[in-house]
Design a protein around this motif. Structure first.
Motif, PDB file in Angstrom:
ATOM      1  N   TYR A   1      11.065 -32.645  30.977  1.00  0.00           N
ATOM      2  CA  TYR A   1      10.405 -33.296  29.844  1.00  0.00           C
ATOM      3  C   TYR A   1       9.449 -32.323  29.167  1.00  0.00           C
ATOM      4  O   TYR A   1       9.477 -32.139  27.948  1.00  0.00           O
ATOM      5  N   SER A   2       8.594 -31.698  29.953  1.00  0.00           N
ATOM      6  CA  SER A   2       7.644 -30.733  29.412  1.00  0.00           C
ATOM      7  C   SER A   2       8.371 -29.586  28.718  1.00  0.00           C
ATOM      8  O   SER A   2       7.995 -29.157  27.620  1.00  0.00           O
ATOM      9  N   SER A   3       9.437 -29.092  29.348  1.00  0.00           N
ATOM     10  CA  SER A   3      10.223 -28.001  28.770  1.00  0.00           C
ATOM     11  C   SER A   3      10.830 -28.408  27.433  1.00  0.00           C
ATOM     12  O   SER A   3      10.776 -27.652  26.452  1.00  0.00           O
ATOM     13  N   SER A   4      11.397 -29.616  27.380  1.00  0.00           N
ATOM     14  CA  SER A   4      12.062 -30.062  26.151  1.00  0.00           C
ATOM     15  C   SER A   4      11.062 -30.249  25.013  1.00  0.00           C
ATOM     16  O   SER A   4      11.369 -29.946  23.853  1.00  0.00           O
ATOM     17  N   LYS A   5       9.874 -30.733  25.327  1.00  0.00           N
ATOM     18  CA  LYS A   5       8.874 -30.951  24.283  1.00  0.00           C
ATOM     19  C   LYS A   5       8.297 -29.623  23.791  1.00  0.00           C
ATOM     20  O   LYS A   5       8.008 -29.468  22.588  1.00  0.00           O
ATOM     21  N   TYR A   6       8.142 -28.664  24.687  1.00  0.00           N
ATOM     22  CA  TYR A   6       7.705 -27.335  24.244  1.00  0.00           C
ATOM     23  C   TYR A   6       8.778 -26.699  23.368  1.00  0.00           C
ATOM     24  O   TYR A   6       8.472 -26.039  22.354  1.00  0.00           O
ATOM     25  N   ALA A   7      10.043 -26.926  23.732  1.00  0.00           N
ATOM     26  CA  ALA A   7      11.151 -26.405  22.923  1.00  0.00           C
ATOM     27  C   ALA A   7      11.150 -27.048  21.536  1.00  0.00           C
ATOM     28  O   ALA A   7      11.494 -26.393  20.542  1.00  0.00           O
ATOM     29  N   CYS A   8      10.776 -28.323  21.447  1.00  0.00           N
ATOM     30  CA  CYS A   8      10.668 -28.985  20.138  1.00  0.00           C
ATOM     31  C   CYS A   8       9.624 -28.283  19.268  1.00  0.00           C
ATOM     32  O   CYS A   8       9.831 -28.090  18.067  1.00  0.00           O
ATOM     33  N   ASP A   9       8.505 -27.910  19.880  1.00  0.00           N
ATOM     34  CA  ASP A   9       7.456 -27.200  19.147  1.00  0.00           C
ATOM     35  C   ASP A   9       7.986 -25.880  18.598  1.00  0.00           C
ATOM     36  O   ASP A   9       7.760 -25.527  17.433  1.00  0.00           O
TER      37      ASP A   9
ATOM     38  N   LEU B   1       6.593 -16.778  16.947  1.00  0.00           N
ATOM     39  CA  LEU B   1       7.768 -16.730  16.097  1.00  0.00           C
ATOM     40  C   LEU B   1       8.964 -16.093  16.795  1.00  0.00           C
ATOM     41  O   LEU B   1      10.103 -16.555  16.651  1.00  0.00           O
ATOM     42  N   ALA B   2       8.722 -15.041  17.576  1.00  0.00           N
ATOM     43  CA  ALA B   2       9.834 -14.334  18.225  1.00  0.00           C
ATOM     44  C   ALA B   2      10.584 -15.255  19.188  1.00  0.00           C
ATOM     45  O   ALA B   2      11.822 -15.310  19.185  1.00  0.00           O
ATOM     46  N   THR B   3       9.846 -15.996  20.010  1.00  0.00           N
ATOM     47  CA  THR B   3      10.492 -16.904  20.968  1.00  0.00           C
ATOM     48  C   THR B   3      11.199 -18.039  20.244  1.00  0.00           C
ATOM     49  O   THR B   3      12.281 -18.483  20.650  1.00  0.00           O
TER      50      THR B   3
ATOM     51  N   ARG C   1       3.910 -24.226  27.817  1.00  0.00           N
ATOM     52  CA  ARG C   1       4.668 -22.973  27.821  1.00  0.00           C
ATOM     53  C   ARG C   1       5.151 -22.637  29.228  1.00  0.00           C
ATOM     54  O   ARG C   1       6.260 -22.114  29.422  1.00  0.00           O
ATOM     55  N   SER C   2       4.335 -22.940  30.235  1.00  0.00           N
ATOM     56  CA  SER C   2       4.668 -22.587  31.615  1.00  0.00           C
ATOM     57  C   SER C   2       5.926 -23.294  32.118  1.00  0.00           C
ATOM     58  O   SER C   2       6.564 -22.834  33.071  1.00  0.00           O
TER      59      SER C   2
ATOM     60  N   LEU D   1      15.210 -19.034  20.635  1.00  0.00           N
ATOM     61  CA  LEU D   1      15.657 -20.392  20.928  1.00  0.00           C
ATOM     62  C   LEU D   1      16.616 -20.882  19.844  1.00  0.00           C
ATOM     63  O   LEU D   1      17.667 -21.473  20.156  1.00  0.00           O
ATOM     64  N   TYR D   2      16.278 -20.643  18.599  1.00  0.00           N
ATOM     65  CA  TYR D   2      17.114 -21.096  17.484  1.00  0.00           C
ATOM     66  C   TYR D   2      18.513 -20.496  17.573  1.00  0.00           C
ATOM     67  O   TYR D   2      19.518 -21.205  17.397  1.00  0.00           O
ATOM     68  N   GLU D   3      18.599 -19.204  17.865  1.00  0.00           N
ATOM     69  CA  GLU D   3      19.893 -18.538  17.976  1.00  0.00           C
ATOM     70  C   GLU D   3      20.695 -19.090  19.149  1.00  0.00           C
ATOM     71  O   GLU D   3      21.915 -19.262  19.063  1.00  0.00           O
ATOM     72  N   LYS D   4      20.017 -19.373  20.259  1.00  0.00           N
ATOM     73  CA  LYS D   4      20.705 -19.943  21.418  1.00  0.00           C
ATOM     74  C   LYS D   4      21.232 -21.345  21.116  1.00  0.00           C
ATOM     75  O   LYS D   4      22.326 -21.725  21.562  1.00  0.00           O
ATOM     76  N   LEU D   5      20.469 -22.110  20.356  1.00  0.00           N
ATOM     77  CA  LEU D   5      20.906 -23.456  19.985  1.00  0.00           C
ATOM     78  C   LEU D   5      22.103 -23.396  19.034  1.00  0.00           C
ATOM     79  O   LEU D   5      23.026 -24.212  19.139  1.00  0.00           O
ATOM     80  N   LEU D   6      22.093 -22.437  18.124  1.00  0.00           N
ATOM     81  CA  LEU D   6      23.243 -22.257  17.227  1.00  0.00           C
ATOM     82  C   LEU D   6      24.503 -21.916  18.015  1.00  0.00           C
ATOM     83  O   LEU D   6      25.585 -22.442  17.733  1.00  0.00           O
ATOM     84  N   GLN D   7      24.358 -21.045  19.010  1.00  0.00           N
ATOM     85  CA  GLN D   7      25.506 -20.668  19.836  1.00  0.00           C
ATOM     86  C   GLN D   7      25.999 -21.854  20.651  1.00  0.00           C
ATOM     87  O   GLN D   7      27.205 -22.097  20.762  1.00  0.00           O
ATOM     88  N   LEU D   8      25.051 -22.619  21.208  1.00  0.00           N
ATOM     89  CA  LEU D   8      25.437 -23.801  21.986  1.00  0.00           C
ATOM     90  C   LEU D   8      26.112 -24.837  21.095  1.00  0.00           C
ATOM     91  O   LEU D   8      27.097 -25.472  21.500  1.00  0.00           O
ATOM     92  N   GLU D   9      25.609 -24.991  19.879  1.00  0.00           N
ATOM     93  CA  GLU D   9      26.235 -25.910  18.923  1.00  0.00           C
ATOM     94  C   GLU D   9      27.687 -25.515  18.677  1.00  0.00           C
ATOM     95  O   GLU D   9      28.601 -26.360  18.702  1.00  0.00           O
ATOM     96  N   SER D  10      27.916 -24.230  18.449  1.00  0.00           N
ATOM     97  CA  SER D  10      29.267 -23.729  18.206  1.00  0.00           C
ATOM     98  C   SER D  10      30.166 -23.989  19.415  1.00  0.00           C
ATOM     99  O   SER D  10      31.305 -24.441  19.267  1.00  0.00           O
ATOM    100  N   ASP D  11      29.644 -23.714  20.604  1.00  0.00           N
ATOM    101  CA  ASP D  11      30.425 -23.909  21.829  1.00  0.00           C
ATOM    102  C   ASP D  11      30.774 -25.385  22.027  1.00  0.00           C
ATOM    103  O   ASP D  11      31.908 -25.719  22.401  1.00  0.00           O
TER     104      ASP D  11
END
Length: 340
Positions: free
Chosen positions: A194-202, A310-312, A177-178, A316-326
């Protein structure tokens, strides 16, 4: 039609070992698709699998998860070949230019933190990231966003006909998380992509369950443990081979005191293989399923609660949707510019 199993990053390491285990268990029961960036290596991997399992159905798919156009093209090919995908293993990943803090490493060797240090790499590993041609951070694009885009593209064959389908992410004990900042999801400002991306996968796995479970699509996360693969050896690219030979007995010794040292790719796939046998709807969406190995070499799977909320995951999900659209808009503009 037999079940369809698609594995990204399937030409070596954990991905290839998983394919071998799946075929050894049930050669006739499914169609296996190896999605790989390097097709030369993919053909070698396929030949090796067919040498052991000549009657298996093994196909290749060229896909680079760091490239948006590659993911979209590969997804179109999947939808042409199959009317469903039952198991999607999101395994492809990179850790570019890893840097080992030698001072911290040797200090850790003689401390009570030695097992945690080897098992997670925390405190001793940083990486230098780079931009992809699409303008995304390379680790983020390869490990997370490319897979997110793949899932979105394959919705018609993943959520189809009232069936249950399964997403399985290869995460890591290095997912901290850090290292993750929801305001900097690509980790542009940090040194631990790497650590950031794997935490984001979780986090993303949890969000996908929230949005897709009602459509029969379920997502789970695994940790392969400390495994000796090209990713591991890449941490010390100039490390003489004889030093790795010297270190291996130390790793086997450490395994007597911790169950996270799976060491071999075969052992590292234990949780991936175990999940293949489970009913996806019965799994805990907030658990990471760990491949573990006893000091005597016996492998098993154990769920452990992830440090996620769940909140975080929703942010993240909403940000990924926006990035996908962009990114889709940029890709369209690029194509129109070339056609003009």
């Amino acid at each position: 039609m037999n079940k369809v199993v698609l594995v990204t990053g399937a030409n070596s390491g954990i991905g290839l070992a998983l394919c071998e285990r799946l075929l050894s268990d049930d050669v006739e029961g499914f169609q296996l698709c190896l999605a790989c960036r390097n097709m030369q290596r993919a053909r070698v991997a396929r030949a090796a699998l067919l040498a052991s399992h000549p009657s298996a159905q093994v196909t290749l798919l060229q896909m680079d998860t760091s490239s948006i156009s590659s993911v979209i093209a590969a997804s179109k090919e999947v939808k042409l070949r199959y009317n469903r995908v039952d198991h999607l293993y999101l395994n492809a990943g990179i850790m570019p230019s890893p840097h080992l803090d030698i001072k911290a490493f040797f200090k850790g060797l003689f401390s009570s933190n030695i097992i945690t240090m080897f098992a997670t790499g925390e405190g001793i590993l940083t990486q230098k990231d780079c931009l992809t041609p699409d303008g995304l951070q390379g680790v983020f694009a390869t490990n997370l966003f490319g897979h997110f885009l793949l899932i979105k593209e394959l919705e018609p064959v993943l959520c189809h006909g009232g069936r249950t389908s399964q997403l399985i992410w290869t995460s890591s004990s290095n997912a901290h998380r850090s290292a993750f900042n929801v305001e900097d999801i690509q980790h542009q400002k940090g040194t631990q992509p790497y650590s950031s991306s794997k935490y984001a996968c979780d986090l993303l796995s949890l969000a996908l369950n929230t949005h897709y479970n009602k459509q029969g699509l379920h997502s789970s996360v695994i940790c392969p443990g400390f495994v000796m693969t090209s990713l591991t050896y890449g941490i010390l690219p100039s490390f003489p081979s004889f030093l790795w030979t010297i270190l291996m007995p130390l790793f086997w010794l450490i395994r007597m005191f911790t169950n996270t040292f799976t060491l071999t790719p075969y052992n590292g796939t234990e949780a991936l293989f175990w999940l293949f046998k489970q009913k996806p709807e019965s799994l805990d969406p907030q658990a990471k399923y760990h491949s573990l190995t006893s000091g005597l070499g016996n492998s098993y799977t154990q769920p452990r609660k992830m440090d996620i909320d769940l909140a975080t995951s929703e942010v993240l999900y909403e940000k990924l949707l926006q990035l996908e659209s962009d990114m889709r808009k940029k890709l369209k503009e690029r194509k129109e510019g070339l056609a003009a």
